[in-house]
Design an enzyme around this catalytic site. Structure first.
Site, short mmCIF file in Angstrom:
data_model
loop_
_atom_site.label_atom_id
_atom_site.label_comp_id
_atom_site.label_asym_id
_atom_site.label_seq_id
_atom_site.Cartn_x
_atom_site.Cartn_y
_atom_site.Cartn_z
N CYS A 40 59.97 62.50 2.39
CA CYS A 40 60.95 63.26 3.17
C CYS A 40 60.24 64.37 3.96
N HIS A 41 60.88 64.88 5.00
CA HIS A 41 60.29 65.94 5.83
C HIS A 41 59.91 67.18 5.05
N THR A 42 60.66 67.46 3.99
CA THR A 42 60.39 68.68 3.24
C THR A 42 59.06 68.59 2.48
N HIS A 62 60.39 64.41 -4.00
CA HIS A 62 61.68 64.81 -4.60
C HIS A 62 62.75 63.76 -4.39
N GLU A 63 62.34 62.52 -4.00
CA GLU A 63 63.33 61.48 -3.67
C GLU A 63 62.99 60.22 -4.47
N CYS A 92 73.97 71.75 -14.37
CA CYS A 92 73.99 72.08 -15.80
C CYS A 92 75.42 72.08 -16.35
N CYS A 95 76.45 77.05 -15.88
CA CYS A 95 76.14 78.33 -15.22
C CYS A 95 77.34 78.78 -14.39
N CYS A 98 77.95 76.43 -11.33
CA CYS A 98 78.56 75.13 -11.66
C CYS A 98 80.03 75.30 -12.05
N CYS A 106 73.51 74.67 -8.45
CA CYS A 106 73.34 75.11 -9.83
C CYS A 106 72.21 76.14 -9.87
N ARG A 110 66.90 77.72 -11.25
CA ARG A 110 66.42 77.92 -9.88
C ARG A 110 65.09 78.68 -9.80
N CYS A 169 67.78 62.07 -1.99
CA CYS A 169 67.85 63.14 -0.97
C CYS A 169 68.64 62.70 0.26
N ARG A 370 62.69 55.80 6.99
CA ARG A 370 62.22 56.19 5.66
C ARG A 370 61.04 55.32 5.22
P1 NAD Z 1 64.11 63.00 11.56
O1 NAD Z 1 62.92 63.59 12.21
O2 NAD Z 1 64.04 61.64 10.99
O3 NAD Z 1 65.31 63.00 12.63
C1 NAD Z 1 65.56 64.03 13.53
C2 NAD Z 1 66.16 63.39 14.79
O4 NAD Z 1 66.59 64.44 15.67
C3 NAD Z 1 65.16 62.53 15.58
O5 NAD Z 1 65.72 61.26 15.84
C4 NAD Z 1 64.93 63.35 16.87
O6 NAD Z 1 64.69 62.50 17.99
C5 NAD Z 1 66.26 64.09 17.00
N1 NAD Z 1 66.20 65.33 17.78
C6 NAD Z 1 65.28 66.34 17.72
N2 NAD Z 1 65.60 67.32 18.58
C7 NAD Z 1 66.75 66.95 19.20
C8 NAD Z 1 67.59 67.55 20.19
N3 NAD Z 1 67.29 68.72 20.72
N4 NAD Z 1 68.71 66.88 20.56
C9 NAD Z 1 69.01 65.68 20.03
N5 NAD Z 1 68.25 65.06 19.09
C10 NAD Z 1 67.14 65.68 18.69
O7 NAD Z 1 64.59 64.05 10.45
P2 NAD Z 1 65.60 63.78 9.22
O8 NAD Z 1 64.86 63.17 8.09
O9 NAD Z 1 66.82 63.09 9.73
O10 NAD Z 1 65.93 65.30 8.82
C11 NAD Z 1 66.67 66.13 9.68
C12 NAD Z 1 66.71 67.56 9.12
O11 NAD Z 1 67.51 67.63 7.94
C13 NAD Z 1 65.33 68.08 8.68
O12 NAD Z 1 65.17 69.43 9.13
C14 NAD Z 1 65.40 68.05 7.17
O13 NAD Z 1 64.54 69.00 6.56
C15 NAD Z 1 66.86 68.39 6.96
N6 NAD Z 1 67.38 68.09 5.61
C16 NAD Z 1 68.29 68.97 5.09
C17 NAD Z 1 68.83 68.75 3.83
C18 NAD Z 1 69.86 69.68 3.26
O14 NAD Z 1 70.20 69.55 2.06
N7 NAD Z 1 70.42 70.59 4.04
C19 NAD Z 1 68.43 67.63 3.09
C20 NAD Z 1 67.53 66.72 3.66
C21 NAD Z 1 67.02 66.97 4.92
C1 022 Z 2 65.40 68.37 0.92
N1 022 Z 2 65.74 69.48 1.59
C2 022 Z 2 65.46 69.27 2.89
C3 022 Z 2 64.93 68.04 3.00
N2 022 Z 2 64.91 67.48 1.78
C4 022 Z 2 66.31 70.63 1.04
C5 022 Z 2 65.53 71.74 0.87
C6 022 Z 2 66.11 72.92 0.34
C7 022 Z 2 67.44 72.95 0.00
C8 022 Z 2 68.20 71.80 0.16
C9 022 Z 2 67.63 70.63 0.68
C10 022 Z 2 68.05 74.13 -0.49
C11 022 Z 2 69.19 74.71 0.03
C12 022 Z 2 69.49 75.82 -0.74
C13 022 Z 2 68.52 75.90 -1.72
N3 022 Z 2 67.60 74.91 -1.53
C14 022 Z 2 68.50 76.91 -2.79
C15 022 Z 2 68.28 78.24 -2.22
C16 022 Z 2 68.30 79.30 -3.31
O1 022 Z 2 68.97 79.12 -4.32
O2 022 Z 2 67.64 80.32 -3.11
C17 022 Z 2 66.46 74.72 -2.30
C18 022 Z 2 66.48 73.84 -3.38
C19 022 Z 2 65.31 73.65 -4.16
C20 022 Z 2 64.16 74.36 -3.89
C21 022 Z 2 64.16 75.24 -2.81
C22 022 Z 2 65.29 75.42 -2.03
C23 022 Z 2 62.95 74.18 -4.75
O3 022 Z 2 63.01 73.50 -5.76
N4 022 Z 2 61.81 74.71 -4.40
C24 022 Z 2 67.69 73.04 -3.71
ZN ZN Z 3 64.40 65.58 1.17
#
Ligand code: NAD
Ligand code: 022
Ligand code: ZN
Length: 375
Positions: A40-42, A62-63, A92, A95, A98, A106, A110, A169, A370
């Site tokens: 994953c990107h993270t 993490h996936e 959990c 907490c 939760c 949760c 953390r 994820c 992926r």
């Molecule tokens: P990815 O790189 O596979 O996809 C991103 C897409 O966005 C690409 O297709 C790209 O062409 C497009 N894009 C970029 N800039 C753009 C713009 N200005 N306008 C339109 N399209 C545009 O990434 P992903 O795996 O889909 O992840 C996306 C984001 O979600 C990442 O930042 C990731 O860290 C985040 N994420 C968040 C969580 C969460 O819990 N909030 C969980 C997982 C991933």
């Molecule tokens: C996973 N993420 C993005 C791509 N793949 C992702 C990263 C972070 C979070 C969620 C998804 C996230 C949002 C809110 C939090 N996290 C918690 C913030 C806080 O409580 O302070 C997060 C999580 C885990 C971790 C860090 C940030 C860690 O284990 N290091 C859920």
């Molecule tokens: Zn992820």
């Protein structure tokens, strides 16, 4: 025991695949044989050194999905042989977070999770005398890992590991944002910015929820065909529309001779903080808007004009799709087994652990949706 792991030795360097030592599970902990893990990107964000919380050396990932091989004292919710998905957001059920039912984040473990150690403050991974950090409480880039019991979802044992690892994820984040966070209703109109590994899952979440108009927006024209596979009804490329993207989308979402259009929901899945300001604009007044905050670089900010919110819009964030892992992840695995959602086409590349750095390269080039390591 000796295990095979891809170790993040230093920021900015490729992962090094090597044999490391893993201690068995202590009280409340579980030893899992990891059978598959997504990239994953993270993981890349942390490996790059841009993550302010990043620790080295660490075992990232993490996936994952795997099998319980041993449990520590006091573990009751899983047993040897169970198929499980590790949860970077544990559940959990005790907490304040939760029990409040107001959040899925949760808070019970953390702080230790962020410090790269188990809840007792120590690491199970080492190379000789040197400890290696855990990552997001999961460390799935190792063929065996130890997790707290509360960070494991027990899932259908018939489900294939190399597909359901993605539920750990990306799938849950995208589908959960629609179902849990936005609570999209039948007949809604939605716009999804960014059709990558997250956005495509938002699309199929919208299809599952019964949305009428599902508009995908991406600067990569190849993503049109991808979106159509997962329920997208209209595609917009901002590079073709130019600066008028917002009025264009407002117009596209007009219904029944309305003078002013606008979507009921938008989802920002671009992971690009600079473009976030666009996301609220094409939403109808008095409607909801979910914002997927990608893990942007330290210090980045997002902004919008007060008008966007004064007119009744909501701008929300969502982590792990608002899912409570132990409760919701097994259901998503069942939806996959029932054919309600698709995962197989999104797993564009599989590789052995030895080739994990190639998986990162494919992600950099935007060639993979992926990549999955199969042990
Ligand atoms: P990815 O790189 O596979 O996809 C991103 C897409 O966005 C690409 O297709 C790209 O062409 C497009 N894009 C970029 N800039 C753009 C713009 N200005 N306008 C339109 N399209 C545009 O990434 P992903 O795996 O889909 O992840 C996306 C984001 O979600 C990442 O930042 C990731 O860290 C985040 N994420 C968040 C969580 C969460 O819990 N909030 C969980 C997982 C991933
Ligand atoms: C996973 N993420 C993005 C791509 N793949 C992702 C990263 C972070 C979070 C969620 C998804 C996230 C949002 C809110 C939090 N996290 C918690 C913030 C806080 O409580 O302070 C997060 C999580 C885990 C971790 C860090 C940030 C860690 O284990 N290091 C859920
Ligand atoms: Zn992820």
């Amino acid at each position: 025991m000796d295990v095979r792991a891809a170790v993040a030795v230093q920021a900015g360097k490729p992962l090094e695949v090597m044999t490391v030592q893993l201690e068995g599970p202590r009280a409340g902990e579980v030893l899992v044989e990891v059978k598959a893990t997504g990239i994953c990107h993270t993981d890349d964000f942390t490996l790059s050194g841009a993550d302010p919380e990043g620790l080295f050396p660490a075992i990232l990932g993490h996936e994952g999905a795997g099998i319980v091989v041993d449990v520590g004292p006091g573990v009751t919710s899983v047993k040897k042989g169970d198929h499980v998905i590790p949860l970077y957001t544990p559940e959990c059920r005790e907490c304040y977070s939760c029990t409040s039912r107001k959040t899925n984040l949760c808070t019970s473990i953390r702080s230790t999770q962020g410090q790269g150690v188990m809840p007792d403050g120590t690491s199970r991974f080492s190379i000789g005398k040197d400890k290696i950090h855990h990552y997001m409480g999961c460390s799935t880039f190792s063929n065996f890992t130890v997790l707290p019991e509360i960070a494991l979802a027990k899932v259908n044992p018939d489900a294939p590991f190399d597909k359901i690892c993605y539920i750990g994820c990306g799938v849950t984040t995208g589908i959960g944002a629609v179902i849990n966070t936005a609570k999209v209703e039948i007949g809604a109109t939605a716009i999804v910015f960014g059709l990558g590994g997250i956005g495509l899952n938002v699309l199929q979440g919208l299809r599952l929820a019964g949305a009428d108009m599902i508009i995908g927006v991406d600067i990569n024209p190849d993503r049109k065909a991808w979106g159509e596979k997962f329920g997208m009804t209209h595609f917009v490329n901002p590079k073709e529309v130019g600066d008028d993207i917002v009025p264009y989308l407002v117009n596209l979402t007009k219904r029944h001779g309305d003078l002013i259009g606008g979507a009921d929901y938008t989802f920002d899945c671009t992971g690009n903080a600079d473009d976030n300001r666009l996301a609220p604009a094409p939403v109808r007044c008095f409607q909801r808007l979910t914002h997927h905050l990608g893990v942007a670089g330290a210090g980045q900010e997002i902004s919008t004009r007060p008008f966007q919110l004064v007119t009744g819009r909501n701008w929300m964030g969502t982590a792990f799709g608002g899912a409570r892992g132990r409760t919701d992840v097994p259901k998503i695995v069942d939806w996959y087994m029932q054919g309600k959602i698709q995962i197989d086409p999104m797993i564009t590349h599989t590789m052995p652990l030895e080739d994990i750095n190639k998986g990162f390269e494919l992600m950099h080039k935007g060639e993979s949706i992926r990549g999955v390591v199969v042990y």
